[in-house]
Design a protein around this motif. Structure first.
Motif, PDB file in Angstrom:
ATOM      1  N   TRP A   3       0.828  -1.162   0.027  1.00 19.60           N
ATOM      2  CA  TRP A   3       0.156  -0.126   0.080  1.00 19.60           C
ATOM      3  C   TRP A   3       0.787   1.444  -0.025  1.00 19.60           C
ATOM      4  O   TRP A   3       0.404   2.356  -0.897  1.00 19.60           O
ATOM      5  CB  TRP A   3      -0.947  -0.033   1.185  1.00 19.60           C
ATOM      6  N   ALA A   4       1.985   1.191   0.865  1.00 22.53           N
ATOM      7  CA  ALA A   4       2.801   2.282   0.865  1.00 22.53           C
ATOM      8  C   ALA A   4       3.340   2.673  -0.719  1.00 22.53           C
ATOM      9  O   ALA A   4       3.881   3.627  -0.968  1.00 22.53           O
ATOM     10  CB  ALA A   4       4.074   2.039   1.911  1.00 22.53           C
ATOM     11  N   PHE A   5       3.928   1.508  -1.273  1.00 27.10           N
ATOM     12  CA  PHE A   5       4.486   1.751  -2.537  1.00 27.10           C
ATOM     13  C   PHE A   5       3.452   2.195  -3.447  1.00 27.10           C
ATOM     14  O   PHE A   5       3.883   3.004  -4.256  1.00 27.10           O
ATOM     15  CB  PHE A   5       5.033   0.207  -3.075  1.00 27.10           C
ATOM     16  N   ARG A   6       2.230   1.900  -3.590  1.00 23.87           N
ATOM     17  CA  ARG A   6       1.282   2.125  -4.581  1.00 23.87           C
ATOM     18  C   ARG A   6       0.948   3.684  -4.084  1.00 23.87           C
ATOM     19  O   ARG A   6       0.572   4.810  -5.189  1.00 23.87           O
ATOM     20  CB  ARG A   6       0.101   1.193  -4.400  1.00 23.87           C
ATOM     21  N   ASP A   7       0.622   3.996  -2.971  1.00 23.92           N
ATOM     22  CA  ASP A   7       0.215   5.493  -2.295  1.00 23.92           C
ATOM     23  C   ASP A   7       1.383   6.213  -2.775  1.00 23.92           C
ATOM     24  O   ASP A   7       1.124   7.583  -3.314  1.00 23.92           O
ATOM     25  CB  ASP A   7       0.233   5.269  -0.865  1.00 23.92           C
ATOM     26  N   MET A   8       2.938   5.921  -2.672  1.00 27.13           N
ATOM     27  CA  MET A   8       3.669   6.847  -3.038  1.00 27.13           C
ATOM     28  C   MET A   8       3.975   6.992  -4.570  1.00 27.13           C
ATOM     29  O   MET A   8       4.601   8.195  -4.966  1.00 27.13           O
ATOM     30  CB  MET A   8       5.244   6.115  -2.426  1.00 27.13           C
ATOM     31  N   GLN A   9       3.545   6.110  -5.555  1.00 23.38           N
ATOM     32  CA  GLN A   9       3.431   6.069  -6.825  1.00 23.38           C
ATOM     33  C   GLN A   9       2.599   7.215  -7.368  1.00 23.38           C
ATOM     34  O   GLN A   9       2.699   8.053  -8.337  1.00 23.38           O
ATOM     35  CB  GLN A   9       3.215   4.651  -7.421  1.00 23.38           C
ATOM     36  N   SER A  10       1.420   7.609  -6.600  1.00 22.08           N
ATOM     37  CA  SER A  10       0.316   8.570  -6.884  1.00 22.08           C
ATOM     38  C   SER A  10       0.718   9.749  -6.374  1.00 22.08           C
ATOM     39  O   SER A  10       0.024  10.735  -6.636  1.00 22.08           O
ATOM     40  CB  SER A  10      -0.747   7.967  -6.194  1.00 22.08           C
ATOM     41  N   ARG A  11       1.753   9.838  -5.486  1.00 18.97           N
ATOM     42  CA  ARG A  11       1.931  11.300  -4.863  1.00 18.97           C
ATOM     43  C   ARG A  11       3.462  11.624  -5.420  1.00 18.97           C
ATOM     44  O   ARG A  11       3.646  13.097  -5.007  1.00 18.97           O
ATOM     45  CB  ARG A  11       1.859  10.984  -3.422  1.00 18.97           C
ATOM     46  N   SER A  12       4.292  10.832  -5.935  1.00 18.61           N
ATOM     47  CA  SER A  12       5.593  11.342  -6.209  1.00 18.61           C
ATOM     48  C   SER A  12       5.973  11.089  -7.735  1.00 18.61           C
ATOM     49  O   SER A  12       5.634   9.855  -8.064  1.00 18.61           O
ATOM     50  CB  SER A  12       6.481  11.078  -5.164  1.00 18.61           C
ATOM     51  N   ALA A  47      11.155   6.760  -4.983  1.00 17.11           N
ATOM     52  CA  ALA A  47      10.456   7.090  -3.595  1.00 17.11           C
ATOM     53  C   ALA A  47       9.467   5.878  -3.399  1.00 17.11           C
ATOM     54  O   ALA A  47       9.590   5.476  -2.121  1.00 17.11           O
ATOM     55  CB  ALA A  47       9.723   8.230  -3.683  1.00 17.11           C
ATOM     56  N   PRO A  48       8.711   5.027  -4.366  1.00 16.68           N
ATOM     57  CA  PRO A  48       7.813   4.117  -4.016  1.00 16.68           C
ATOM     58  C   PRO A  48       8.468   3.056  -3.300  1.00 16.68           C
ATOM     59  O   PRO A  48       8.223   2.389  -2.214  1.00 16.68           O
ATOM     60  CB  PRO A  48       7.061   3.570  -5.271  1.00 16.68           C
ATOM     61  N   TYR A  49       9.780   2.553  -3.694  1.00 18.79           N
ATOM     62  CA  TYR A  49      10.577   1.523  -3.106  1.00 18.79           C
ATOM     63  C   TYR A  49      11.173   1.876  -1.881  1.00 18.79           C
ATOM     64  O   TYR A  49      11.259   0.753  -0.811  1.00 18.79           O
ATOM     65  CB  TYR A  49      11.577   1.184  -3.959  1.00 18.79           C
ATOM     66  N   GLU A  60      -0.605  16.052  -1.320  1.00 20.14           N
ATOM     67  CA  GLU A  60      -1.419  16.109  -2.463  1.00 20.14           C
ATOM     68  C   GLU A  60      -0.844  14.833  -3.431  1.00 20.14           C
ATOM     69  O   GLU A  60       0.414  14.790  -3.539  1.00 20.14           O
ATOM     70  CB  GLU A  60      -1.128  17.405  -3.174  1.00 20.14           C
ATOM     71  N   ARG A  61      -1.903  14.345  -3.861  1.00 16.26           N
ATOM     72  CA  ARG A  61      -1.479  13.369  -5.074  1.00 16.26           C
ATOM     73  C   ARG A  61      -1.050  14.155  -6.357  1.00 16.26           C
ATOM     74  O   ARG A  61      -1.416  15.425  -6.538  1.00 16.26           O
ATOM     75  CB  ARG A  61      -2.716  12.434  -5.537  1.00 16.26           C
ATOM     76  N   ILE A  62      -0.465  13.293  -7.215  1.00 15.23           N
ATOM     77  CA  ILE A  62       0.063  14.181  -8.754  1.00 15.23           C
ATOM     78  C   ILE A  62      -1.359  14.474  -9.453  1.00 15.23           C
ATOM     79  O   ILE A  62      -1.339  15.816  -9.987  1.00 15.23           O
ATOM     80  CB  ILE A  62       0.989  13.029  -9.401  1.00 15.23           C
ATOM     81  N   GLY A  63      -2.176  13.819  -9.580  1.00 16.86           N
ATOM     82  CA  GLY A  63      -3.535  14.160 -10.145  1.00 16.86           C
ATOM     83  C   GLY A  63      -4.051  15.419  -9.555  1.00 16.86           C
ATOM     84  O   GLY A  63      -4.408  16.327 -10.289  1.00 16.86           O
TER      85      GLY A  63
END
Length: 208
Positions: free
Chosen positions: A42-51, A56-58, A86-89
């Motif tokens: 979850w932390a991996f996927r969440d960081m992908q949507s925020r950075s 950073a996700p790894y 904030e998310r990237i979107g």
């Protein structure tokens, strides 16, 4: 007293030795480990949507894994505190909204001199009297000052300097002879002489 403690220990040991209890403990441990890996994913996927950073996700997933199954809930709370808010979107949407707002503001016509809001149908700014538009001499519609032709009728406009030169022709004044010494010419005589000069020229042409 020792017999009492020994009896309690034997009772607890017998409960723990029960196959059903042991299976329950094993299932609880497996569930906790799965939850630990799920939190890392979850932390991996969440960081992908925020950075936008590919590393950073790894790092976020490794941060959860390093805290071991016993302390990973603390790692999840810490991660939620330090992650980007904030998310990237959401950032893209906010930037698009700001750009759209700026485009709407720029689309509102303003006077180039006093920077006040003007109407698109105005020819002159009522505040500073700056010329805003002009009228096409062919179709009588408003056109911009920098237009090279009319967008409605196709009439091509001349350059401003050519129009000014055509509207103001050069007039050559007649040459006059110098006055004798001691005589002074008044303003009225000068005007009358400048008016009479063309008449004499025309009379001479007529006589020829």
């Amino acid at each position: 007293m020792d017999e009492i403690f020994q009896g309690i220990g034997d009772a607890i040991g017998s409960i723990l030795d029960n196959p059903v209890i042991q299976l329950g403990f094993q299932l609880a441990v497996i569930y906790w480990v799965i939850l630990w890996f799920a939190a890392a994913y979850w932390a991996f996927r969440d960081m992908q949507s925020r950075s936008d950073n590919a590393l950073a996700p790894y790092l976020a997933a490794a941060f959860i894994i390093v805290f071991t199954p016993a302390l990973f809930p603390l790692a999840v709370v810490t991660y939620k505190i330090i992650r980007p808010q904030e998310r990237i979107g959401e950032v893209y949407e906010r930037n698009l909204a700001e750009e759209a707002m700026l485009a709407e503001i720029e689309a509102i016509p303003h006077c180039p001199t006093c920077d006040r809001r003007v109407d698109p149908a105005w020819i002159i700014c009522p505040s500073c009297r700056t010329r805003l538009n002009r009228v096409c001499p062919n179709c009588s519609r408003l056109v911009g000052l920098d237009w090279s032709l009319c967008a409605w009728c196709g009439r091509e406009f001349e350059r401003h300097d050519a129009i000014a030169a055509a509207a103001a022709p050069i007039v050559s004044l007649p040459q006059r002879e110098a006055l004798p010494a001691g005589e002074v010419e008044t303003v009225g005589e000068r005007i009358r002489s400048s008016v009479r000069a063309p008449r004499r020229a025309s009379d001479s042409v007529a006589e020829r």
